[in-house]
Scaffold this motif. Structure first.
Motif, PDB file in Angstrom:
ATOM      1  N   PHE A   1       0.856  -1.187   0.000  1.00  0.00           N
ATOM      2  CA  PHE A   1       0.000   0.000   0.000  1.00  0.00           C
ATOM      3  C   PHE A   1       0.890   1.235   0.000  1.00  0.00           C
ATOM      4  O   PHE A   1       1.782   1.374   0.851  1.00  0.00           O
ATOM      5  CB  PHE A   1      -0.874   0.038   1.267  1.00  0.00           C
ATOM      6  CG  PHE A   1      -2.182  -0.677   1.153  1.00  0.00           C
ATOM      7  CD1 PHE A   1      -3.332   0.005   0.791  1.00  0.00           C
ATOM      8  CD2 PHE A   1      -2.267  -2.035   1.430  1.00  0.00           C
ATOM      9  CE1 PHE A   1      -4.549  -0.654   0.696  1.00  0.00           C
ATOM     10  CE2 PHE A   1      -3.474  -2.702   1.345  1.00  0.00           C
ATOM     11  CZ  PHE A   1      -4.626  -2.013   0.978  1.00  0.00           C
ATOM     12  N   TYR A   2       0.666   2.154  -0.932  1.00  0.00           N
ATOM     13  CA  TYR A   2       1.287   3.481  -0.874  1.00  0.00           C
ATOM     14  C   TYR A   2       0.279   4.405  -0.196  1.00  0.00           C
ATOM     15  O   TYR A   2      -0.919   4.332  -0.466  1.00  0.00           O
ATOM     16  CB  TYR A   2       1.610   3.995  -2.278  1.00  0.00           C
ATOM     17  CG  TYR A   2       2.599   3.136  -3.028  1.00  0.00           C
ATOM     18  CD1 TYR A   2       3.951   3.450  -3.035  1.00  0.00           C
ATOM     19  CD2 TYR A   2       2.180   2.002  -3.722  1.00  0.00           C
ATOM     20  CE1 TYR A   2       4.870   2.661  -3.719  1.00  0.00           C
ATOM     21  CE2 TYR A   2       3.084   1.201  -4.403  1.00  0.00           C
ATOM     22  CZ  TYR A   2       4.429   1.538  -4.398  1.00  0.00           C
ATOM     23  OH  TYR A   2       5.323   0.743  -5.070  1.00  0.00           O
ATOM     24  N   LYS A   3       0.756   5.284   0.675  1.00  0.00           N
ATOM     25  CA  LYS A   3      -0.190   6.106   1.425  1.00  0.00           C
ATOM     26  C   LYS A   3       0.369   7.510   1.648  1.00  0.00           C
ATOM     27  O   LYS A   3       1.594   7.721   1.610  1.00  0.00           O
ATOM     28  CB  LYS A   3      -0.523   5.444   2.764  1.00  0.00           C
ATOM     29  CG  LYS A   3       0.699   5.124   3.616  1.00  0.00           C
ATOM     30  CD  LYS A   3       0.363   4.263   4.829  1.00  0.00           C
ATOM     31  CE  LYS A   3      -0.503   4.997   5.822  1.00  0.00           C
ATOM     32  NZ  LYS A   3      -0.570   4.291   7.133  1.00  0.00           N
ATOM     33  N   GLY A   4      -0.525   8.461   1.858  1.00  0.00           N
ATOM     34  CA  GLY A   4      -0.109   9.827   2.157  1.00  0.00           C
ATOM     35  C   GLY A   4       0.835  10.379   1.105  1.00  0.00           C
ATOM     36  O   GLY A   4       0.562  10.332  -0.095  1.00  0.00           O
ATOM     37  N   LYS A   5       1.969  10.907   1.561  1.00  0.00           N
ATOM     38  CA  LYS A   5       2.929  11.500   0.639  1.00  0.00           C
ATOM     39  C   LYS A   5       3.599  10.442  -0.239  1.00  0.00           C
ATOM     40  O   LYS A   5       4.096  10.771  -1.324  1.00  0.00           O
ATOM     41  CB  LYS A   5       3.978  12.288   1.421  1.00  0.00           C
ATOM     42  CG  LYS A   5       3.410  13.558   2.043  1.00  0.00           C
ATOM     43  CD  LYS A   5       4.479  14.374   2.756  1.00  0.00           C
ATOM     44  CE  LYS A   5       3.872  15.651   3.341  1.00  0.00           C
ATOM     45  NZ  LYS A   5       4.901  16.464   4.053  1.00  0.00           N
ATOM     46  N   GLY A   6       3.589   9.191   0.200  1.00  0.00           N
ATOM     47  CA  GLY A   6       4.103   8.116  -0.639  1.00  0.00           C
ATOM     48  C   GLY A   6       3.235   7.915  -1.869  1.00  0.00           C
ATOM     49  O   GLY A   6       3.742   7.770  -2.991  1.00  0.00           O
ATOM     50  N   ALA A   7       1.921   7.931  -1.670  1.00  0.00           N
ATOM     51  CA  ALA A   7       0.987   7.812  -2.794  1.00  0.00           C
ATOM     52  C   ALA A   7       1.083   9.039  -3.695  1.00  0.00           C
ATOM     53  O   ALA A   7       1.038   8.929  -4.930  1.00  0.00           O
ATOM     54  CB  ALA A   7      -0.434   7.642  -2.268  1.00  0.00           C
ATOM     55  N   LYS A   8       1.241  10.218  -3.074  1.00  0.00           N
ATOM     56  CA  LYS A   8       1.327  11.445  -3.855  1.00  0.00           C
ATOM     57  C   LYS A   8       2.599  11.478  -4.699  1.00  0.00           C
ATOM     58  O   LYS A   8       2.581  11.910  -5.857  1.00  0.00           O
ATOM     59  CB  LYS A   8       1.289  12.661  -2.923  1.00  0.00           C
ATOM     60  CG  LYS A   8       1.149  13.991  -3.646  1.00  0.00           C
ATOM     61  CD  LYS A   8       0.967  15.137  -2.666  1.00  0.00           C
ATOM     62  CE  LYS A   8       0.758  16.458  -3.417  1.00  0.00           C
ATOM     63  NZ  LYS A   8       0.589  17.592  -2.481  1.00  0.00           N
ATOM     64  N   LEU A   9       3.715  11.004  -4.145  1.00  0.00           N
ATOM     65  CA  LEU A   9       4.965  10.962  -4.891  1.00  0.00           C
ATOM     66  C   LEU A   9       4.871   9.947  -6.040  1.00  0.00           C
ATOM     67  O   LEU A   9       5.371  10.200  -7.134  1.00  0.00           O
ATOM     68  CB  LEU A   9       6.123  10.603  -3.960  1.00  0.00           C
ATOM     69  CG  LEU A   9       7.522  10.576  -4.595  1.00  0.00           C
ATOM     70  CD1 LEU A   9       7.850  11.899  -5.272  1.00  0.00           C
ATOM     71  CD2 LEU A   9       8.576  10.250  -3.537  1.00  0.00           C
ATOM     72  N   GLN A  10       4.229   8.848  -5.778  1.00  0.00           N
ATOM     73  CA  GLN A  10       4.018   7.846  -6.827  1.00  0.00           C
ATOM     74  C   GLN A  10       3.214   8.458  -7.974  1.00  0.00           C
ATOM     75  O   GLN A  10       3.557   8.301  -9.158  1.00  0.00           O
ATOM     76  CB  GLN A  10       3.281   6.639  -6.228  1.00  0.00           C
ATOM     77  CG  GLN A  10       3.145   5.457  -7.154  1.00  0.00           C
ATOM     78  CD  GLN A  10       4.352   4.536  -7.115  1.00  0.00           C
ATOM     79  OE1 GLN A  10       5.437   4.937  -6.690  1.00  0.00           O
ATOM     80  NE2 GLN A  10       4.185   3.318  -7.582  1.00  0.00           N
ATOM     81  N   ARG A  11       2.142   9.147  -7.643  1.00  0.00           N
ATOM     82  CA  ARG A  11       1.303   9.788  -8.659  1.00  0.00           C
ATOM     83  C   ARG A  11       2.064  10.880  -9.400  1.00  0.00           C
ATOM     84  O   ARG A  11       1.916  11.056 -10.620  1.00  0.00           O
ATOM     85  CB  ARG A  11       0.042  10.355  -7.978  1.00  0.00           C
ATOM     86  CG  ARG A  11      -0.910  11.075  -8.896  1.00  0.00           C
ATOM     87  CD  ARG A  11      -2.300  11.187  -8.263  1.00  0.00           C
ATOM     88  NE  ARG A  11      -2.273  11.619  -6.878  1.00  0.00           N
ATOM     89  CZ  ARG A  11      -2.285  12.903  -6.496  1.00  0.00           C
ATOM     90  NH1 ARG A  11      -2.268  13.869  -7.408  1.00  0.00           N
ATOM     91  NH2 ARG A  11      -2.298  13.211  -5.210  1.00  0.00           N
ATOM     92  N   ALA A  12       2.908  11.622  -8.677  1.00  0.00           N
ATOM     93  CA  ALA A  12       3.716  12.676  -9.303  1.00  0.00           C
ATOM     94  C   ALA A  12       4.680  12.082 -10.330  1.00  0.00           C
ATOM     95  O   ALA A  12       4.852  12.631 -11.433  1.00  0.00           O
ATOM     96  CB  ALA A  12       4.487  13.442  -8.233  1.00  0.00           C
ATOM     97  N   LEU A  13       5.309  10.970  -9.976  1.00  0.00           N
ATOM     98  CA  LEU A  13       6.236  10.316 -10.901  1.00  0.00           C
ATOM     99  C   LEU A  13       5.518   9.847 -12.162  1.00  0.00           C
ATOM    100  O   LEU A  13       6.008  10.042 -13.283  1.00  0.00           O
ATOM    101  CB  LEU A  13       6.907   9.131 -10.207  1.00  0.00           C
ATOM    102  CG  LEU A  13       8.005   9.465  -9.190  1.00  0.00           C
ATOM    103  CD1 LEU A  13       8.306   8.264  -8.298  1.00  0.00           C
ATOM    104  CD2 LEU A  13       9.280   9.919  -9.901  1.00  0.00           C
ATOM    105  N   ILE A  14       4.365   9.233 -11.989  1.00  0.00           N
ATOM    106  CA  ILE A  14       3.600   8.737 -13.140  1.00  0.00           C
ATOM    107  C   ILE A  14       3.241   9.882 -14.078  1.00  0.00           C
ATOM    108  O   ILE A  14       3.451   9.798 -15.297  1.00  0.00           O
ATOM    109  CB  ILE A  14       2.326   8.004 -12.672  1.00  0.00           C
ATOM    110  CG1 ILE A  14       2.693   6.707 -11.948  1.00  0.00           C
ATOM    111  CG2 ILE A  14       1.393   7.710 -13.848  1.00  0.00           C
ATOM    112  CD1 ILE A  14       1.557   6.101 -11.153  1.00  0.00           C
TER     113      ILE A  14
END
Length: 421
Positions: A168-181
């Motif tokens: 699970f990616y969460k919080g800023k981890g999920a946001k960073l993942q989305r930013a990279l994509i």
């Protein structure tokens, strides 16, 4: 799929070139040649029977009107004989075609003459390196500890809900993942790639078309309901858009990009080399795919390598580019370049991209062609990761850690909305 005409004309060359991939093709090639000779003889008999049937049918009409009953009856017997032969010849030809096709599917692609010899990853050739390895502060930790410290990724929760390799990616981890994509997609579309949102499941014909079947059957998640496969990469649905298609030369090159989750069963061993984001069953990746004129495919391969290199450079990561040796190449590739980034806390290189030329291997399976000067030819297909996210994220977290947090590369500031975690 290696073309049958090439096998027929160059059997020894095919056997020798596949030895570079450490694949013994002698028995398969010999069986293909024997079946091909049987098929040619069968085809000859079929054509003779069809020709005789055509001739006799024409004569039958003349004899019927001439009143020559004896010759008319003889002709009818001969016509029935040849007519009865044809279905058998057709069935035998189809069976031989199928046997040859199944054997062709077992052959890997022929490696390019540029492929270095070797069997293990240690024998890959470093083409070039870039960037500088960072000096980490005292007390630096690997990304799985950073993910827990800053509440970015929850591996245990993924294990509870699904199983190992599904974080699970969460919080800023999920946001960073989305930013990279988003950044990767924007980088690709700015270079002329058309963005697609592709299906995450494909049928058997699609998996066969790009070479996942039969070679990687054990690595793919398979739904027995409707016989569908979860994609290991968006290369599979993207390239298959042009299965059974004939393009105009003016439509080339075709340039496509897509973000998808990817699913692979290959993870499963234990140890530090598979810990955290190092190897997952489900991961995110942005892919680039091109279908091109055969005369330009190696020029375009270098362009794709340069494109991925600029993307890695923009993330401020130390990297190296490897030309894979024969024993480390994929089943379907003719030539592959791997990109690796330096993971400072783990002190090792992590693969984040493969950029490959498949020549006609995939397009022959898919019958993806183009027309030039009235002649239909097979396209060349290429693809590359631009980029695979888990190990990129691992390197970004580890390499940019300091006493204040984790620095975000400048290229991602407007996507992530902050300079630090």
């Amino acid at each position: 799929m290696v073309e049958i005409d090439f096998i027929r004309k160059n059997p020894e060359l095919v056997i020798e070139r596949l030895k570079i991939k450490h694949f013994d093709a002698a028995d398969i090639i010999n069986e293909i040649l024997e079946l091909d000779e049987d098929r040619r003889q069968c085809k000859l008999l079929l054509e003779r029977a069809q020709g005789e049937l055509k001739r006799l049918s024409k004569e039958l009409g003349i004899l019927k009107t001439s009143g020559n009953e004896v010759d008319f009856q003889k002709n009818k017997i001969q016509t029935s004989f040849h007519k009865a032969q044809i279905p058998g010849f057709e069935a035998e030809a189809n069976e031989l075609n199928s046997k040859i096709h199944q054997l062709q599917l077992k052959l890997p692609n022929l490696p390019s003459e540029l492929v270095p010899p070797g069997k293990t990853p240690e024998e890959n050739v470093t083409v070039r390196e870039g960037g500088s390895k960072p000096e980490l502060p005292t007390g630096a930790v690997p990304h799985w500890e950073l993910a827990k410290r800053y509440d970015l990724i929850d591996f245990e929760l993924g294990n509870k809900v699904t199983g190992s390799g599904f974080p699970f990616y969460k919080g800023k981890g999920a946001k960073l993942q989305r930013a990279l994509i988003q950044y990767f997609l924007d980088f690709n579309t700015a270079a002329g790639y058309t963005e697609y949102m592709a299906p995450l499941m494909v049928n058997e014909a699609s998996a066969l078309g790009t070479g996942q079947l039969p070679d990687k059957e054990g690595q793919m998640y398979h739904s027995t309901v409707d016989n569908l496969y979860l994609i290991p990469t968006s290369e599979v649905p993207l390239t298959n858009i042009y299965r059974d298609t004939i393009l105009k030369e003016t439509e080339l090159p075709v340039k496509m990009t897509a973000y998808t989750p990817c699913f692979r069963r290959e993870a499963g061993s234990y140890g530090a080399h598979v810990r955290g984001l190092n190897r997952l069953h489900q991961f995110d990746k942005v892919e680039i795919v091109q279908l091109v004129h055969p005369s330009r495919s190696y020029e375009i391969l270098e362009e794709m390598v340069a494109h991925v290199e600029k993307l890695v450079q923009s993330l401020e990561l130390p990297y190296r580019i490897l030309r894979l040796c024969g024993g480390d190449m994929s089943f379907a590739s003719a030539l592959t370049y791997d990109f690796e980034v330096w993971s400072a806390a783990q002190e090792k290189w992590l693969e984040v991209s493969s950029v490959s030329n498949f020549e006609t291997y995939q397009t022959n399976r898919m019958k993806a062609r183009f027309k030039e000067d009235g002649k239909t030819q097979l396209l060349h297909s290429l693809n590359g990761s631009s980029l695979a996210l888990p190990r990129i994220l691992a390197a970004l977290l580890e390499n940019n850690q300091d006493e204040n947090g984790i620095r975000v590369p400048v290229a991602l500031h407007r996507y992530f909305g902050s300079e630090m975690i």
